[in-house]
Design an enzyme around this catalytic site. Structure first.
Site, PDB file in Angstrom:
ATOM      1  N   HIS A  80       9.931  -2.914   8.378  1.00 36.87           N
ATOM      2  CA  HIS A  80       8.848  -3.306   7.467  1.00 36.87           C
ATOM      3  C   HIS A  80       9.362  -3.747   6.096  1.00 36.87           C
ATOM      4  CE1 HIS A  80       4.789  -3.656   6.135  1.00 36.87           C
ATOM      5  NE2 HIS A  80       4.871  -2.654   5.270  1.00 36.87           N
ATOM      6  N   SER A  93       3.502  -6.775   2.251  1.00 40.41           N
ATOM      7  CA  SER A  93       2.579  -5.932   3.006  1.00 40.41           C
ATOM      8  C   SER A  93       1.148  -6.105   2.476  1.00 40.41           C
ATOM      9  CB  SER A  93       3.047  -4.475   2.945  1.00 40.41           C
ATOM     10  OG  SER A  93       2.416  -3.694   3.931  1.00 40.41           O
ATOM     11  N   MET A  94       0.495  -5.049   2.007  1.00 36.25           N
ATOM     12  CA  MET A  94      -0.835  -5.218   1.421  1.00 36.25           C
ATOM     13  C   MET A  94      -0.785  -6.172   0.248  1.00 36.25           C
ATOM     14  SD  MET A  94      -3.397  -2.405  -0.327  1.00 36.25           S
ATOM     15  CE  MET A  94      -2.512  -2.346  -1.907  1.00 36.25           C
ATOM     16  N   PHE A 126       0.828  -1.196   0.000  1.00 39.26           N
ATOM     17  CA  PHE A 126       0.000   0.000   0.000  1.00 39.26           C
ATOM     18  C   PHE A 126       0.869   1.255   0.000  1.00 39.26           C
ATOM     19  CE2 PHE A 126      -2.534   3.101   2.660  1.00 39.26           C
ATOM     20  CZ  PHE A 126      -3.457   3.414   1.661  1.00 39.26           C
ATOM     21  N   ASP A 153       9.454  -4.494  12.877  1.00 41.21           N
ATOM     22  CA  ASP A 153       8.507  -3.831  11.985  1.00 41.21           C
ATOM     23  C   ASP A 153       7.548  -2.963  12.790  1.00 41.21           C
ATOM     24  OD1 ASP A 153       6.599  -3.129  10.093  1.00 41.21           O
ATOM     25  OD2 ASP A 153       6.583  -5.100   9.138  1.00 41.21           O
TER      26      ASP A 153
END
Length: 230
Positions: free
Chosen positions: A207, A78-79, A10, A177
């Site tokens: 992250h 991630s997303m 994202f 993260d």
């Protein structure tokens, strides 16, 4: 020859997964695709974009790969990890790799630590040396609230599909993260329906695991999972 779809996160862009994709390109003869999701890229334009448009873009690329290759792997960050998981629950993907996949988001303890570091660097006049400052300064000002709400809708929409995943899964998570907490990786490990799943925690990574100091370990684990166990 196999195909490999790499999906960014994202407000991100392919650069988030590029180091791993480049490594795989050098190591294999696979066709590796790194699409840019709608509204994303180096210049964000997320206003008016719906979460299903992000899924549809990745789905289109996966469908194309499946037409050209009998064996297709999906890697999501991630997303993009959630999108990768959703697509794997629907299509005959061979293996799935989840990097910092955002089933949950914002690790309060690490987030506060990162903010404290930002404040310290600002007070010392060293804010321009702070990695997080450079990574997120433009995203904060260019991400509309509506896009954040679409991201949250995406997470809610995809979670019920995780149990339908039956292929081998590698779940990678940085223990430092501040965006996605470690509990997200543990949740995914418990929830994904596959009987073959591995969890790899990277002790020094934040992250962006493809850009962290544990990257050699990440590469080693991905190689073992995707290449050596073929």
């Amino acid at each position: 020859m196999a195909g490999c779809l790499c999906i960014h996160g994202f407000t991100g862009a392919p650069y988030e997964v590029e180091p791993l994709a480049v490594h795989l390109q050098k190591k294999t003869d696979w066709e590796i695709i790194m699409p840019t999701l709608p509204g994303h890229g180096e210049e964000l334009s997320l206003k008016g974009i719906l979460f299903n448009e992000w899924i549809q873009e990745a789905e289109k690329e996966l469908q194309s790969l499946l037409k050209r290759h009998e064996e297709v792997y999906v890697i999501g960050f991630s997303m993009g990890g959630l999108i990768a998981a959703y697509l794997t629950s629907k299509y005959p993907v061979s293996k799935l790799v989840l990097l910092s996949a955002a089933a949950y988001y914002v690790n309060p303890k690490q987030f506060l630590s990162d903010i404290s570091a930002l404040v310290r660097d600002w007070r010392k006049g060293k804010i321009t040396d702070n990695e997080l400052f450079h990574r997120y300064k433009s995203k904060i000002t260019k991400t509309p609230i509506s896009a954040t709400l679409q991201f949250r809708k995406l997470v809610k929409y995809i979670k019920p599909h995780l149990a339908n995943i039956k292929v081998p899964v590698l779940i990678v998570q940085g223990e430092c993260d501040g965006i996605v907490p470690v509990k997200s990786a543990h949740f995914l490990f418990q929830t994904v329906g596959s009987s073959k799943k591995e969890l790899c925690l990277l002790p020094c990574s934040k992250h962006h695991v493809c850009h962290g100091e544990d990257f050699p370990r990440l590469v080693e684990e991905v190689d073992k999972f995707l290449i050596e166990k073929r």
